[in-house]
Design a protein around this motif. Structure first.
Motif, PDB file in Angstrom:
ATOM      1  N   UNK A 171       0.820  -1.213   0.000  1.00 41.07           N
ATOM      2  CA  UNK A 171       0.000   0.000   0.000  1.00 41.07           C
ATOM      3  C   UNK A 171       0.858   1.268   0.000  1.00 41.07           C
ATOM      4  N   UNK A 172       2.148   1.162   0.305  1.00 41.50           N
ATOM      5  CA  UNK A 172       2.994   2.349   0.438  1.00 41.50           C
ATOM      6  C   UNK A 172       4.435   2.010   0.069  1.00 41.50           C
ATOM      7  N   UNK A 173       5.114   2.959  -0.574  1.00 39.27           N
ATOM      8  CA  UNK A 173       6.559   2.853  -0.814  1.00 39.27           C
ATOM      9  C   UNK A 173       7.222   4.064  -0.172  1.00 39.27           C
ATOM     10  N   UNK A 174       8.223   3.782   0.680  1.00 40.27           N
ATOM     11  CA  UNK A 174       8.907   4.839   1.431  1.00 40.27           C
ATOM     12  C   UNK A 174      10.372   4.937   1.036  1.00 40.27           C
ATOM     13  N   UNK A 175      10.946   6.108   1.266  1.00 44.65           N
ATOM     14  CA  UNK A 175      12.386   6.309   1.161  1.00 44.65           C
ATOM     15  C   UNK A 175      12.860   6.963   2.452  1.00 44.65           C
ATOM     16  N   UNK A 176      13.847   6.374   3.134  1.00 42.97           N
ATOM     17  CA  UNK A 176      14.334   6.965   4.390  1.00 42.97           C
ATOM     18  C   UNK A 176      15.190   8.196   4.133  1.00 42.97           C
ATOM     19  N   UNK A 177      14.911   9.271   4.846  1.00 47.05           N
ATOM     20  CA  UNK A 177      15.681  10.512   4.695  1.00 47.05           C
ATOM     21  C   UNK A 177      16.659  10.717   5.847  1.00 47.05           C
ATOM     22  N   UNK A 178      16.757   9.737   6.743  1.00 46.92           N
ATOM     23  CA  UNK A 178      17.724   9.804   7.836  1.00 46.92           C
ATOM     24  C   UNK A 178      18.134   8.388   8.208  1.00 46.92           C
ATOM     25  N   UNK A 179      19.208   8.275   8.963  1.00 46.05           N
ATOM     26  CA  UNK A 179      19.604   6.995   9.530  1.00 46.05           C
ATOM     27  C   UNK A 179      18.797   6.730  10.799  1.00 46.05           C
ATOM     28  N   UNK A 180      18.809   5.480  11.266  1.00 47.44           N
ATOM     29  CA  UNK A 180      18.239   5.178  12.579  1.00 47.44           C
ATOM     30  C   UNK A 180      19.074   5.908  13.619  1.00 47.44           C
ATOM     31  N   UNK A 181      18.435   6.719  14.458  1.00 49.34           N
ATOM     32  CA  UNK A 181      19.195   7.542  15.394  1.00 49.34           C
ATOM     33  C   UNK A 181      18.354   7.889  16.609  1.00 49.34           C
ATOM     34  N   UNK A 182      19.007   8.461  17.606  1.00 49.44           N
ATOM     35  CA  UNK A 182      18.325   8.920  18.808  1.00 49.44           C
ATOM     36  C   UNK A 182      18.061   7.786  19.779  1.00 49.44           C
ATOM     37  N   UNK A 183      17.677   8.158  20.986  1.00 49.37           N
ATOM     38  CA  UNK A 183      17.457   7.139  22.012  1.00 49.37           C
ATOM     39  C   UNK A 183      16.242   6.273  21.722  1.00 49.37           C
ATOM     40  N   UNK A 184      15.348   6.734  20.829  1.00 54.27           N
ATOM     41  CA  UNK A 184      14.172   5.937  20.468  1.00 54.27           C
ATOM     42  C   UNK A 184      14.401   5.077  19.219  1.00 54.27           C
ATOM     43  N   UNK A 185      15.576   5.151  18.599  1.00 51.01           N
ATOM     44  CA  UNK A 185      15.928   4.348  17.421  1.00 51.01           C
ATOM     45  C   UNK A 185      14.922   4.527  16.274  1.00 51.01           C
ATOM     46  N   UNK A 186      14.638   5.743  15.905  1.00 51.79           N
ATOM     47  CA  UNK A 186      13.676   6.020  14.841  1.00 51.79           C
ATOM     48  C   UNK A 186      14.382   6.680  13.660  1.00 51.79           C
ATOM     49  N   UNK A 187      13.694   6.730  12.534  1.00 49.36           N
ATOM     50  CA  UNK A 187      14.209   7.430  11.362  1.00 49.36           C
ATOM     51  C   UNK A 187      13.062   8.101  10.637  1.00 49.36           C
ATOM     52  N   UNK A 188      13.390   9.021   9.747  1.00 49.68           N
ATOM     53  CA  UNK A 188      12.384   9.780   9.009  1.00 49.68           C
ATOM     54  C   UNK A 188      12.255   9.234   7.586  1.00 49.68           C
ATOM     55  N   UNK A 189      11.054   9.375   7.024  1.00 49.23           N
ATOM     56  CA  UNK A 189      10.763   8.846   5.690  1.00 49.23           C
ATOM     57  C   UNK A 189       9.975   9.865   4.874  1.00 49.23           C
ATOM     58  N   UNK A 190      10.062   9.732   3.555  1.00 47.70           N
ATOM     59  CA  UNK A 190       9.125  10.399   2.643  1.00 47.70           C
ATOM     60  C   UNK A 190       8.377   9.309   1.888  1.00 47.70           C
ATOM     61  N   UNK A 191       7.121   9.575   1.566  1.00 48.14           N
ATOM     62  CA  UNK A 191       6.303   8.633   0.799  1.00 48.14           C
ATOM     63  C   UNK A 191       6.539   8.874  -0.687  1.00 48.14           C
ATOM     64  N   UNK A 192       6.997   7.856  -1.391  1.00 47.70           N
ATOM     65  CA  UNK A 192       7.242   7.959  -2.835  1.00 47.70           C
ATOM     66  C   UNK A 192       6.053   7.496  -3.658  1.00 47.70           C
TER      67      UNK A 192
END
Length: 303
Positions: A97-118
C-alpha cells in the motif's frame, strides 16, 4: 545461462516459509531461479549471510528487475529516492500500500528514522505477519526489523517453558511475543513510549498474556526488576555494548544472553564479554550490513 551467487539451502518442507522471510527482508535475488538440490531448496540471495554458500543458479527469463527494496508488511522501503521505481514496486504486488524512502539513519534514544512517501498511501504504519504472529508497526514511531524474523524463530526454539525472559530493547514486541508461547514470563522493556503502546497493541493481537510491558530505561532495570533471568535478548545493534554490564547483572548463573551488534571484525566484542563473565560464547553472522560491516549475534552463557 547460469550465474554464481550466494544461496541459502533449506529443507523442501520449509521452502515457502523461508522464501516469504527472504522476500520480507528484501534479500531474495529475483533474477535467478530457485535451485532444487535433492531433498532441499537453495534460494539465491543478494549478499553473504551467516547461512550462505556459493551455488550456480539459472537466470530467470524475461525478468523485470525492480529497484532494491525491503518489505515490511504492506510497505516497501527503497534504497534510493526514485518515484518511478517506487510506482513499479507498488504495482508489482497487490499486498503493498505504500513505498517509502528513508531521509535519515536510525538515530536517537528511540531508534527512529524519518521517511518520505514515494508512492501509495501516505502512512508509515502497517501490519506484519510473521510465523503466525501479527505485529502492528509504525516505522517512523518505533524501530522494527523484518530481517530478524529467522533469529526470532531460532531463539523461540531455544526457549523452555519454565524460563524467565527479558527483552531489554523490545520495540513493538516481535522478540518478546515470539518467545512468549514457550516461556513462563517475558518482561519486555523499552524507553520509547510509542513503541510500548504498539507493544501493548500487539500483545492483544496475539493474546500474549504472559508478556509484561515496561516503559523503562535499560540502565535502570536492575533497580526495578526483582528477578534474575534465564534468557536475555539485547537487540540494540548500534549501542548495545554499553548495556552489557546491566545484562550480566540481570542474568542468572548459567543463563543466556543474546547480544546483537554491528561489527567490523570477527570477535570484536569477545574480550569485553569474557571480562564481564561470559564463560561460553558463540558468535554468528546474522546478515551483511554495509561493506566491511555486518550484523552479528553473540550467544553468551554467563558464569
Amino acid at each position: 545461462m547460469t550465474t554464481d551467487q550466494w544461496g541459502v539451502r533449506v529443507p523442501t518442507g520449509k521452502g515457502e516459509e523461508v522464501r516469504q522471510a527472504l522476500l520480507r527482508e528484501g534479500a531474495l535475488d529475483l533474477t535467478l531461479k530457485v535451485l532444487h538440490d535433492g531433498d532441499a531448496l537453495v534460494f539465491p540471495v543478494l549478499s553473504e549471510r551467516g547461512d550462505t554458500s556459493r551455488y550456480s543458479f539459472a537466470e530467470q527469463p524475461d525478468c523485470t528487475v525492480l529497484p532494491r527494496h525491503e518489505l515490511v508488511g504492506g510497505i516497501a522501503i527503497m534504497q534510493e529516492d526514485d518515484p518511478v521505481g517506487a510506482a513499479a514496486i507498488l504495482a508489482s504486488r497487490p499486498s503493498l500500500h505504500t513505498v517509502l524512502f528513508p531521509t535519515s539513519e536510525v538515530s536517537g534514544e528511540f531508534r527512529t528514522r524519518e521517511y518520505v512517501v514515494l508512492a501509495g498511501t501516505d502512512t508509515t504504519r502497517t501490519e506484519v505477519v510473521e510465523h503466525g504472529h501479527r505485529f502492528a508497526v509504525d516505522l517512523a514511531g518505533a524501530y522494527f526489523s523484518a530481517r530478524l524474523s529467522t533469529e526470532r524463530q531460532r531463539l523461540a526454539e531455544k526457549t523452555r517453558e519454565h524460563e524467565l525472559v527479558l527483552d531489554m530493547f523490545a520495540g513493538v514486541g516481535p522478540f518478546a511475543i515470539t518467545l512468549a508461547p514457550r516461556a513462563a514470563l517475558v518482561v519486555a522493556a523499552d524507553l520509547n513510549p510509542r513503541a510500548v503502546l504498539l507493544l501493548i497493541e500487539n500483545m492483544k493481537k496475539n493474546r500474549a498474556t504472559n508478556v509484561l510491558p515496561l516503559l523503562a530505561d535499560a540502565r535502570r532495570l536492575d533497580a526495578i526488576l526483582p528477578w534474575k533471568f534465564d534468557r536475555i535478548v539485547m537487540n540494540l545493534p548500534l549501542a548495545g555494548t554499553e548495556f552489557l554490564p546491566e545484562a550480566f547483572r540481570l542474568v542468572r548463573p548459567g543463563g543466556t544472553i543474546h547480544f546483537y551488534s554491528l561489527v567490523s571484525k570477527e570477535g570484536e566484542h569477545l574480550g569485553r564479554i569474557r571480562e564481564l563473565g561470559g564463560v561460553e560464547v558463540t558468535e554468528r553472522v546474522v546478515r551483511s550490513y554495509s561493506p566491511g560491516q555486518w550484523h552479528a549475534v553473540y550467544d553468551i552463557v554467563a558464569e
